[in-house]
Design a protein around this motif. Structure first.
Motif, PDB file in Angstrom:
ATOM      1  N   ILE A  55       0.791  -1.232   0.106  1.00  0.00           N
ATOM      2  CA  ILE A  55       0.064   0.035   0.135  1.00  0.00           C
ATOM      3  C   ILE A  55       0.862   1.130  -0.074  1.00  0.00           C
ATOM      4  CG2 ILE A  55      -1.819   1.204   1.121  1.00  0.00           C
ATOM      5  CD1 ILE A  55      -2.642  -1.172   2.488  1.00  0.00           C
ATOM      6  N   LEU A  56       2.003   1.355   0.599  1.00  0.00           N
ATOM      7  CA  LEU A  56       2.822   2.408   0.918  1.00  0.00           C
ATOM      8  C   LEU A  56       3.129   3.258  -0.384  1.00  0.00           C
ATOM      9  CD1 LEU A  56       5.339   1.038   3.521  1.00  0.00           C
ATOM     10  CD2 LEU A  56       3.347   2.655   3.988  1.00  0.00           C
ATOM     11  N   PRO A  57       3.564   2.726  -1.408  1.00  0.00           N
ATOM     12  CA  PRO A  57       3.826   3.313  -2.809  1.00  0.00           C
ATOM     13  C   PRO A  57       2.470   4.226  -3.259  1.00  0.00           C
ATOM     14  CG  PRO A  57       4.637   1.190  -2.967  1.00  0.00           C
ATOM     15  CD  PRO A  57       3.810   1.179  -1.756  1.00  0.00           C
ATOM     16  N   HIS A  58       1.306   3.819  -2.971  1.00  0.00           N
ATOM     17  CA  HIS A  58       0.144   4.534  -3.190  1.00  0.00           C
ATOM     18  C   HIS A  58      -0.342   5.764  -2.501  1.00  0.00           C
ATOM     19  CE1 HIS A  58       0.208   1.362  -6.192  1.00  0.00           C
ATOM     20  NE2 HIS A  58       0.182   0.227  -5.288  1.00  0.00           N
ATOM     21  N   PHE A  59       0.559   6.180  -1.478  1.00  0.00           N
ATOM     22  CA  PHE A  59       0.124   7.336  -0.701  1.00  0.00           C
ATOM     23  C   PHE A  59       0.234   8.608  -1.361  1.00  0.00           C
ATOM     24  CE2 PHE A  59      -0.588   4.618   3.088  1.00  0.00           C
ATOM     25  CZ  PHE A  59      -1.629   5.299   3.665  1.00  0.00           C
ATOM     26  N   ASN A  62      -1.833  12.065   2.673  1.00  0.00           N
ATOM     27  CA  ASN A  62      -2.731  10.883   3.574  1.00  0.00           C
ATOM     28  C   ASN A  62      -3.741  10.603   2.798  1.00  0.00           C
ATOM     29  OD1 ASN A  62      -1.487  11.847   5.640  1.00  0.00           O
ATOM     30  ND2 ASN A  62      -2.749  12.886   6.883  1.00  0.00           N
ATOM     31  N   VAL A  63      -3.671  10.500   1.320  1.00  0.00           N
ATOM     32  CA  VAL A  63      -4.762   9.910   0.594  1.00  0.00           C
ATOM     33  C   VAL A  63      -3.993   8.515  -0.130  1.00  0.00           C
ATOM     34  CG1 VAL A  63      -6.200  10.058  -1.424  1.00  0.00           C
ATOM     35  CG2 VAL A  63      -6.016  12.117   0.277  1.00  0.00           C
ATOM     36  N   LEU A  73      -8.671   7.059  -0.981  1.00  0.00           N
ATOM     37  CA  LEU A  73      -9.151   6.873   0.464  1.00  0.00           C
ATOM     38  C   LEU A  73      -8.252   7.693   1.328  1.00  0.00           C
ATOM     39  CD1 LEU A  73     -10.436   4.995   2.408  1.00  0.00           C
ATOM     40  CD2 LEU A  73      -8.303   3.286   2.145  1.00  0.00           C
ATOM     41  N   ARG A  74      -9.134   8.634   1.897  1.00  0.00           N
ATOM     42  CA  ARG A  74      -8.408   9.714   2.819  1.00  0.00           C
ATOM     43  C   ARG A  74      -8.062   9.069   4.212  1.00  0.00           C
ATOM     44  NH1 ARG A  74      -7.860  14.951   2.723  1.00  0.00           N
ATOM     45  NH2 ARG A  74      -9.321  15.148   0.908  1.00  0.00           N
TER      46      ARG A  74
END
Length: 268
Positions: A55-59, A62-63, A73-74
């Motif tokens: 998931i981390l690369p898609h931040f 804070n979204v 996704l906030r």
């Protein structure tokens, strides 16, 4: 008889929206999948951490903006909560798997059927029922019992990720339930929700003696998911409830306000 350990409960809000039909007689693939993913996290927490790492690369601040998803996704805490969950999983010792319990599934199903059409949220039903009252409709829970509720996730992996990260919940109460070594059995039910499209209720216990229809139904878990059940008597603690926010989808769309996260104990 009173039970010596708290009856703990918690709520999470996630971000996917495909409708899910609540099966009347048999657990659905999603419901069985929640048991499988719960056991994967318990038995191989370090391995489950890899799902969070992805998931981390898609931040974006804070979204979270995942490829192929039309909405972001906030989050409240941003990537820090995911990194904290990864560190927890890497340090967590493996735990025995949970066994499926039809009585707990039926109790969870009752709550889904009650809340879903109305779009309501929380651990208290529209009929005034508490988690403890619902699960004792179908049997007697032993040692300790707990409940997690997720609104918005339509696949089992996302349900577990939402509960384990526990964004915006200082106590990390959902995660505590999943990795509670005293819990030995569970049942999960999912269905349509008027506000969040889908909801999943997960009930857990240290042991469970089913009565009535739940006692005569066929088990749905694989024998490899079995674990010994505890029957130690216990007492409940006074109720304590917190109301932090959970992950929110972006952009905003018509829906109820974000439900609270509740964590504490309820009297029987």
């Amino acid at each position: 008889m009173r039970l010596s350990q708290p009856v703990v409960f918690a709520i999470a809000v996630a971000a996917t929206f495909a409708p899910v039909r609540l099966a009347a007689q048999q657990p659905t693939a999603l419901e069985r999948g929640i048991l499988e993913q719960t056991n994967r996290a318990r038995m191989d927490p370090a391995g489950f951490a890899r799902d969070l790492e992805a998931i981390l690369p898609h931040f974006d601040g804070n979204v979270i903006r995942r490829p192929g998803q039309r909405v972001g996704l906030r989050t409240n805490e941003g990537p820090a909560a995911v990194r904290e969950a990864i560190a927890f999983l890497r340090a967590q010792a493996p735990l025995p798997p949970l066994t499926w319990e039809d009585g707990l599934w039926r109790a969870a199903s009752d709550h889904v059927r009650d809340q879903g059409p109305r779009g309501s949220t929380g651990h208290v039903g529209n009929d005034g029922s508490t988690m403890g009252q619902r699960i004792t409709r179908y049997g007697q829970w032993q040692s300790t019992a707990a409940e997690n509720i997720d609104y918005g996730s339509d696949n089992a992996v996302d349900v577990l990720i939402s509960l384990i990260v526990d964004d915006g919940v200082p106590s990390r109460g959902h995660r505590t339930n999943i990795f509670n070594a005293r819990l030995r059995v569970m049942g999960a039910a999912c269905g349509p929700h008027a506000g969040y499209r889908v909801m999943c209720v997960m009930n857990y216990a240290g042991g469970y003696v089913a009565t009535g229809s739940a006692a005569t139904s066929s088990p749905t878990a694989s024998p490899t998911n079995s674990a010994p059940a505890s029957s130690a008597p216990a007492n409940t603690a006074p109720a304590q409830t917190r109301f932090p926010n959970k992950w929110r989808r972006l952009p905003a769309m018509p829906r109820p306000s974000t439900p609270p996260t509740a964590a504490g104990a309820v009297p029987r």
